[in-house]
Enzyme design. Structure first.
Site, PDB file in Angstrom:
ATOM      1  N   ARG A   5     -64.304  60.885 -18.019  1.00 35.17           N
ATOM      2  CA  ARG A   5     -64.353  59.912 -16.933  1.00 35.17           C
ATOM      3  C   ARG A   5     -65.373  60.363 -15.881  1.00 35.17           C
ATOM      4  NH1 ARG A   5     -60.619  60.433 -14.060  1.00 35.17           N
ATOM      5  NH2 ARG A   5     -59.413  62.033 -15.118  1.00 35.17           N
ATOM      6  N   TYR A  61     -66.997  55.833 -23.198  1.00 32.84           N
ATOM      7  CA  TYR A  61     -65.967  56.849 -23.428  1.00 32.84           C
ATOM      8  C   TYR A  61     -64.645  56.572 -22.724  1.00 32.84           C
ATOM      9  CZ  TYR A  61     -63.943  61.360 -24.438  1.00 32.84           C
ATOM     10  OH  TYR A  61     -63.118  62.345 -24.910  1.00 32.84           O
ATOM     11  N   LYS A  81     -56.825  53.361 -17.655  1.00 34.80           N
ATOM     12  CA  LYS A  81     -56.822  53.770 -16.244  1.00 34.80           C
ATOM     13  C   LYS A  81     -57.199  52.615 -15.319  1.00 34.80           C
ATOM     14  CE  LYS A  81     -56.031  57.918 -17.693  1.00 34.80           C
ATOM     15  NZ  LYS A  81     -54.827  58.675 -17.472  1.00 34.80           N
ATOM     16  N   HIS A 111     -49.168  57.611 -13.310  1.00 31.78           N
ATOM     17  CA  HIS A 111     -49.790  58.485 -14.311  1.00 31.78           C
ATOM     18  C   HIS A 111     -48.721  59.440 -14.835  1.00 31.78           C
ATOM     19  CE1 HIS A 111     -53.357  61.435 -15.244  1.00 31.78           C
ATOM     20  NE2 HIS A 111     -53.068  60.689 -16.282  1.00 31.78           N
ATOM     21  N   SER A 169     -54.631  65.021 -15.166  1.00 31.33           N
ATOM     22  CA  SER A 169     -55.267  64.940 -16.477  1.00 31.33           C
ATOM     23  C   SER A 169     -55.389  66.328 -17.112  1.00 31.33           C
ATOM     24  CB  SER A 169     -56.658  64.312 -16.342  1.00 31.33           C
ATOM     25  OG  SER A 169     -56.553  63.031 -15.777  1.00 31.33           O
ATOM     26  N   CYS A 212     -53.078  68.354 -18.073  1.00 26.01           N
ATOM     27  CA  CYS A 212     -52.119  69.340 -17.555  1.00 26.01           C
ATOM     28  C   CYS A 212     -50.784  69.288 -18.287  1.00 26.01           C
ATOM     29  CB  CYS A 212     -51.914  69.150 -16.064  1.00 26.01           C
ATOM     30  SG  CYS A 212     -53.348  69.666 -15.098  1.00 26.01           S
ATOM     31  N   ASP A 247     -48.766  59.038 -21.054  1.00 29.02           N
ATOM     32  CA  ASP A 247     -49.800  59.034 -20.016  1.00 29.02           C
ATOM     33  C   ASP A 247     -49.495  58.104 -18.839  1.00 29.02           C
ATOM     34  OD1 ASP A 247     -52.403  60.174 -19.294  1.00 29.02           O
ATOM     35  OD2 ASP A 247     -53.193  58.151 -19.517  1.00 29.02           O
ATOM     36  N   ARG A 302     -60.954  64.282 -27.931  1.00 31.35           N
ATOM     37  CA  ARG A 302     -59.651  63.606 -27.964  1.00 31.35           C
ATOM     38  C   ARG A 302     -59.395  62.918 -29.293  1.00 31.35           C
ATOM     39  NH1 ARG A 302     -56.932  62.591 -22.636  1.00 31.35           N
ATOM     40  NH2 ARG A 302     -58.137  63.841 -21.171  1.00 31.35           N
TER      41      ARG A 302
HETATM   42  P1  GTP Z   1     -54.467  63.503 -20.063  1.00 31.88           P
HETATM   43  O1  GTP Z   1     -54.437  62.820 -21.384  1.00 31.88           O
HETATM   44  O2  GTP Z   1     -55.853  63.918 -19.663  1.00 31.88           O
HETATM   45  O3  GTP Z   1     -53.826  62.720 -18.971  1.00 31.88           O
HETATM   46  O4  GTP Z   1     -53.744  64.934 -20.247  1.00 31.88           O
HETATM   47  P2  GTP Z   1     -52.239  65.434 -20.526  1.00 31.88           P
HETATM   48  O5  GTP Z   1     -51.560  65.624 -19.206  1.00 31.88           O
HETATM   49  O6  GTP Z   1     -51.572  64.575 -21.521  1.00 31.88           O
HETATM   50  O7  GTP Z   1     -52.481  66.893 -21.106  1.00 31.88           O
HETATM   51  P3  GTP Z   1     -52.112  67.548 -22.537  1.00 31.88           P
HETATM   52  O8  GTP Z   1     -50.643  67.465 -22.853  1.00 31.88           O
HETATM   53  O9  GTP Z   1     -53.016  66.992 -23.557  1.00 31.88           O
HETATM   54  O10 GTP Z   1     -52.450  69.096 -22.284  1.00 31.88           O
HETATM   55  C1  GTP Z   1     -53.736  69.538 -21.987  1.00 31.88           C
HETATM   56  C2  GTP Z   1     -53.872  71.014 -22.248  1.00 31.88           C
HETATM   57  O11 GTP Z   1     -52.821  71.756 -21.595  1.00 31.88           O
HETATM   58  C3  GTP Z   1     -53.800  71.365 -23.727  1.00 31.88           C
HETATM   59  O12 GTP Z   1     -54.845  72.246 -24.029  1.00 31.88           O
HETATM   60  C4  GTP Z   1     -52.460  72.026 -23.868  1.00 31.88           C
HETATM   61  O13 GTP Z   1     -52.429  72.952 -24.904  1.00 31.88           O
HETATM   62  C5  GTP Z   1     -52.226  72.657 -22.490  1.00 31.88           C
HETATM   63  N1  GTP Z   1     -50.771  72.767 -22.192  1.00 31.88           N
HETATM   64  C6  GTP Z   1     -49.852  71.782 -22.277  1.00 31.88           C
HETATM   65  N2  GTP Z   1     -48.609  72.229 -21.987  1.00 31.88           N
HETATM   66  C7  GTP Z   1     -48.746  73.554 -21.679  1.00 31.88           C
HETATM   67  C8  GTP Z   1     -47.825  74.576 -21.288  1.00 31.88           C
HETATM   68  O14 GTP Z   1     -46.611  74.374 -21.163  1.00 31.88           O
HETATM   69  N3  GTP Z   1     -48.351  75.815 -21.055  1.00 31.88           N
HETATM   70  C9  GTP Z   1     -49.693  76.071 -21.180  1.00 31.88           C
HETATM   71  N4  GTP Z   1     -50.122  77.305 -20.930  1.00 31.88           N
HETATM   72  N5  GTP Z   1     -50.584  75.134 -21.566  1.00 31.88           N
HETATM   73  C10 GTP Z   1     -50.138  73.883 -21.809  1.00 31.88           C
HETATM   74  C1  SPV Z   2     -57.097  61.232 -18.225  1.00 31.08           C
HETATM   75  O1  SPV Z   2     -58.205  61.693 -17.904  1.00 31.08           O
HETATM   76  O2  SPV Z   2     -56.096  61.306 -17.465  1.00 31.08           O
HETATM   77  C2  SPV Z   2     -56.912  60.595 -19.548  1.00 31.08           C
HETATM   78  C3  SPV Z   2     -58.094  60.378 -20.392  1.00 31.08           C
HETATM   79  O3  SPV Z   2     -55.801  60.221 -19.886  1.00 31.08           O
HETATM   80  S1  SPV Z   2     -58.982  58.939 -19.986  1.00 31.08           S
HETATM   81  O4  SPV Z   2     -58.377  57.809 -20.704  1.00 31.08           O
HETATM   82  O5  SPV Z   2     -60.360  59.117 -20.416  1.00 31.08           O
HETATM   83  O6  SPV Z   2     -58.902  58.688 -18.577  1.00 31.08           O
HETATM   84 MN    MN Z   3     -54.212  60.719 -18.266  1.00 31.25          MN
END
Ligand code: GTP
Ligand code: SPV
Ligand code: MN
Length: 615
Positions: free
Chosen positions: A82, A225, A234, A254, A276, A278, A301, A393
């Site tokens: 983004r 993207y 979003k 979110h 994002s 996290c 999400d 992704r």
């Molecule tokens: P968006 O799709 O961008 O909104 O992200 P999201 O909040 O869904 O994040 P996602 O679950 O994909 O996690 C992103 C990164 O954080 C990955 O590389 C995970 O492996 C890492 N991660 C997730 N949960 C944990 C955790 O409990 N501990 C640690 N150390 N890393 C974590």
């Molecule tokens: C984020 O960045 O929080 C996402 C990926 O979930 S995107 O759809 O590209 O915003």
């Molecule tokens: Mn997101």
């Protein structure tokens, strides 16, 4: 080409409303596509587009024995996340966008968009993509139509939303819809008729991701993207929906949504807002390490939440798929997610193995000896760059997760019991902490900070405020949004969900994560649920109520007492410094910052002072 409402190729068998036809004709007149295709959402249509993209080089068909129905796309290196710096809220008044959004004057932005969209689809097909955010029926879901010149967007929207004829029929039946216009900004023919070849990932260096909150319109130019281009996500489900939600008395957040059931059979619905990249996708598919507990996924999400007839807050997942971060996803961290990717998945910017499969950092301990990296170049483990882009992704239907809740498509939603706020914090913020009240919970949400990730452009790792994980996604003034949350608390009264803060990312002196995370995140969550059930004890602390000694279940976990203490250490001086920063942060919103939040800041400072006095 000249387009009129009569010549936009509307599908037969649908009484497409005049306003839809007029809008499509207007956009076509402006962008000058060669053809118009109304997407029906069928598998035939999908297969035609997949084949067309393989032919064009946009898609690489993966080894169909290893990943049936799956494809790899490589974006342009300039178009991988983004672009918050090019994302605009074009409200009539600047103060309605607020200091945390880029504001642009709507009249000026319309003039700019007219210029960049003029002829932007020459030589291309313009796709009309009717979609529903949320399951059909109920009073939480809503409709939209995206116009796009990108087949990648079409097939992605087919996974991420309920796209096609059923959505078009609902619009024909007179339901409200949000218009969203998208162009990659790479016409194949110029105004004089000179042709040029297409690129495998067409886009434009000049990007605009724009939102008109008053008229509820979206216009996006220059990127193909993710959240820049799949406008249901979003742009609609957060930025525009947050405005609609404010006006109508609900919440567009979110947040992941899950259902968790304990050994006694009692179920809870939990939502969680993390910035994002996290950990939302990971938590949404959690496999609890505490025996007897089970998690079912509703969404990873976005949550749309509305008070129901019984006065409780009901959540739906407006999406139909997951657009999740690939790196770090493995059999160890998130097996449920990994298995969902076994088939019928679109991968973007991951690495390609020699046998036509995918790979990314963290998938296996040992990288393969040879890969094609996300830029299309040869890669070996001694390369000093990642093979997959950090924001690479997958796009996968939600139903492919074995953890999907049986009622995840209930249009009435699930009544929410608990809300978590979290971020990436190496210090200060404890593993879990319970808010003293709804107002305190709103204060906690409003003061979330997190280390920046690769999900947006910017310097990864730097600490930034990300209130409610909505910093890049709130379609109006952030301080007005806090007031809206406070009002929702009034509406919900004692039926409001309980609010907790979590942090899985605390680090030790060597920079290593102290908490094992992933499946073990069930431990603090179970404590939170036991608090709601009234069976767990807490002690008052600076951040909120934290588990009383011995109350957090660490059975079978290899963690030292010192590490546990560190996870809950709340250094008063560091908290005092944060309180000062919070005051500065609130000040930038002027008198829009709700008085309740200043009151909460005062109470926080009192708790800090009390802790210092005790020490
Ligand atoms: P968006 O799709 O961008 O909104 O992200 P999201 O909040 O869904 O994040 P996602 O679950 O994909 O996690 C992103 C990164 O954080 C990955 O590389 C995970 O492996 C890492 N991660 C997730 N949960 C944990 C955790 O409990 N501990 C640690 N150390 N890393 C974590
Ligand atoms: C984020 O960045 O929080 C996402 C990926 O979930 S995107 O759809 O590209 O915003
Ligand atoms: Mn997101």
């Amino acid at each position: 080409m000249t387009y009129t409402p009569q010549t936009v190729n509307a599908p037969s068998g649908f009484a497409v409303p005049e306003d839809v036809l007029a809008w499509v004709a207007e956009v076509a007149e402006l962008a000058q596509p060669d053809a118009i295709h109304w997407c029906d959402g069928s598998i035939d249509e999908r297969e035609r587009l997949y084949a067309q993209m393989v032919e064009a080089g946009t898609f690489t068909k993966l080894n169909q024995d290893l990943r049936p129905g799956s494809y790899l796309a490589r974006s342009a290196p300039s178009d991988v996340a983004r672009v918050e710096s090019r994302t605009y809220i074009c409200s009539v008044k600047e103060e309605d966008a607020g200091p945390t959004n880029n504001w642009a004057d709507p009249t000026e932005m319309r003039a700019t968009l007219k210029k960049v969209f003029a002829g932007s689809m020459r030589g291309r097909t313009m796709y009309i993509i009717p979609f529903s955010m949320g399951p059909f029926g109920g009073n939480i879901s809503r409709l939209g139509i995206e116009i796009s010149d990108s087949p990648y967007v079409v097939v992605s929207m087919r996974i991420m939303t309920r796209m096609g004829n059923q959505a078009l029929q609902a619009i024909c039946d007179g339901k409200d819809w949000v218009p969203a216009v998208h162009s990659v900004g790479y016409p194949l023919v110029d105004a004089d008729g000179n042709k040029r070849d297409d690129l495998v990932w067409p886009c434009n260096d000049e990007k605009y991701i724009t939102h008109f909150p008053e008229t509820r319109e979206i216009w996006s130019f220059g990127s193909g993207y993710g959240g820049n281009a799949l406008l249901g996500k979003k742009c609609y489900a957060l930025r525009i929906a947050s405005v609609i939600a404010r006006d109508e008395g609900w919440l567009a957040e979110h947040m992941l949504v899950l259902r968790i059931t304990g050994p006694d059979g009692r179920s809870f619905c939990l939502t969680a807002a993390f910035p994002s990249a996290c950990g939302k996708t990971n938590l949404a598919m959690l496999r609890p390490t505490i025996p007897g507990w089970k998690v079912e996924t509703v969404g990873d999400d976005i949550a749309w939440m509305r008070p129901g007839p019984d006065g409780r807050l009901y959540a739906i997942n407006p999406e139909a798929g997951f657009f999740g971060v690939a790196p770090g996803t493995s059999e160890k961290t998130n097996p449920t997610c990994l298995h969902a990717l076994d088939h019928d998945t679109i991968f973007t910017n991951v690495a390609l193995t020699d046998d036509g499969d995918v790979w990314w950092e963290g998938l296996t301990d040992e990288p393969p000896a040879h890969l094609i990296d996300w830029t299309g170049q040869d890669w070996t483990p001694d390369a000093d760059r990642p093979a997959a882009h950090p924001n690479s992704r997958f796009t996968v239907p939600a139903a492919q997760a074995e953890s999907i809740a049986p009622n995840w498509e209930d249009p009435a939603g699930l009544p929410v019991d608990v809300i978590l706020f979290g971020g990436r914090r190496a210090t200060n913020v404890p593993l879990i902490s319970e808010s003293y009240s709804w107002e305190h919970g709103v204060f906690v949400g409003a003061t979330v900070s997190s280390e920046q990730t690769a999900a947006a452009e910017g310097s990864v790792g730097s600490l930034r405020r990300d209130p409610f994980a909505m910093l890049p996604f709130c379609g109006y003034n952030m301080a007005d949004y806090w007031s809206h949350w406070l009002e929702m608390g009034q509406t919900l009264g004692d039926k409001a969900p309980r609010i907790f803060q979590v942090n899985w990312f605390r680090k030790d002196a060597d920079g290593k994560f102290i908490w094992p995370g992933f499946g073990d995140n069930s431990r603090p969550i179970v404590w939170a649920l036991q608090r709601i059930a009234g069976t767990a004890k807490a002690v008052d602390a600076i951040s909120g109520r934290i588990p009383a000694p011995g109350e957090l279940d660490v059975d079978g976990l290899d963690i030292s007492d010192e590490a546990l203490t560190e996870l809950f250490s709340l250094p008063p001086d560091a908290w005092a410094a944060e309180a000062d920063l919070t005051e500065e942060y609130f000040a930038q919103f002027g008198d829009k910052t709700p008085a309740e939040l200043y009151d909460q800041l005062k109470q926080l400072r009192q708790r800090i002072a009390d802790a210092k006095a005790k020490a």
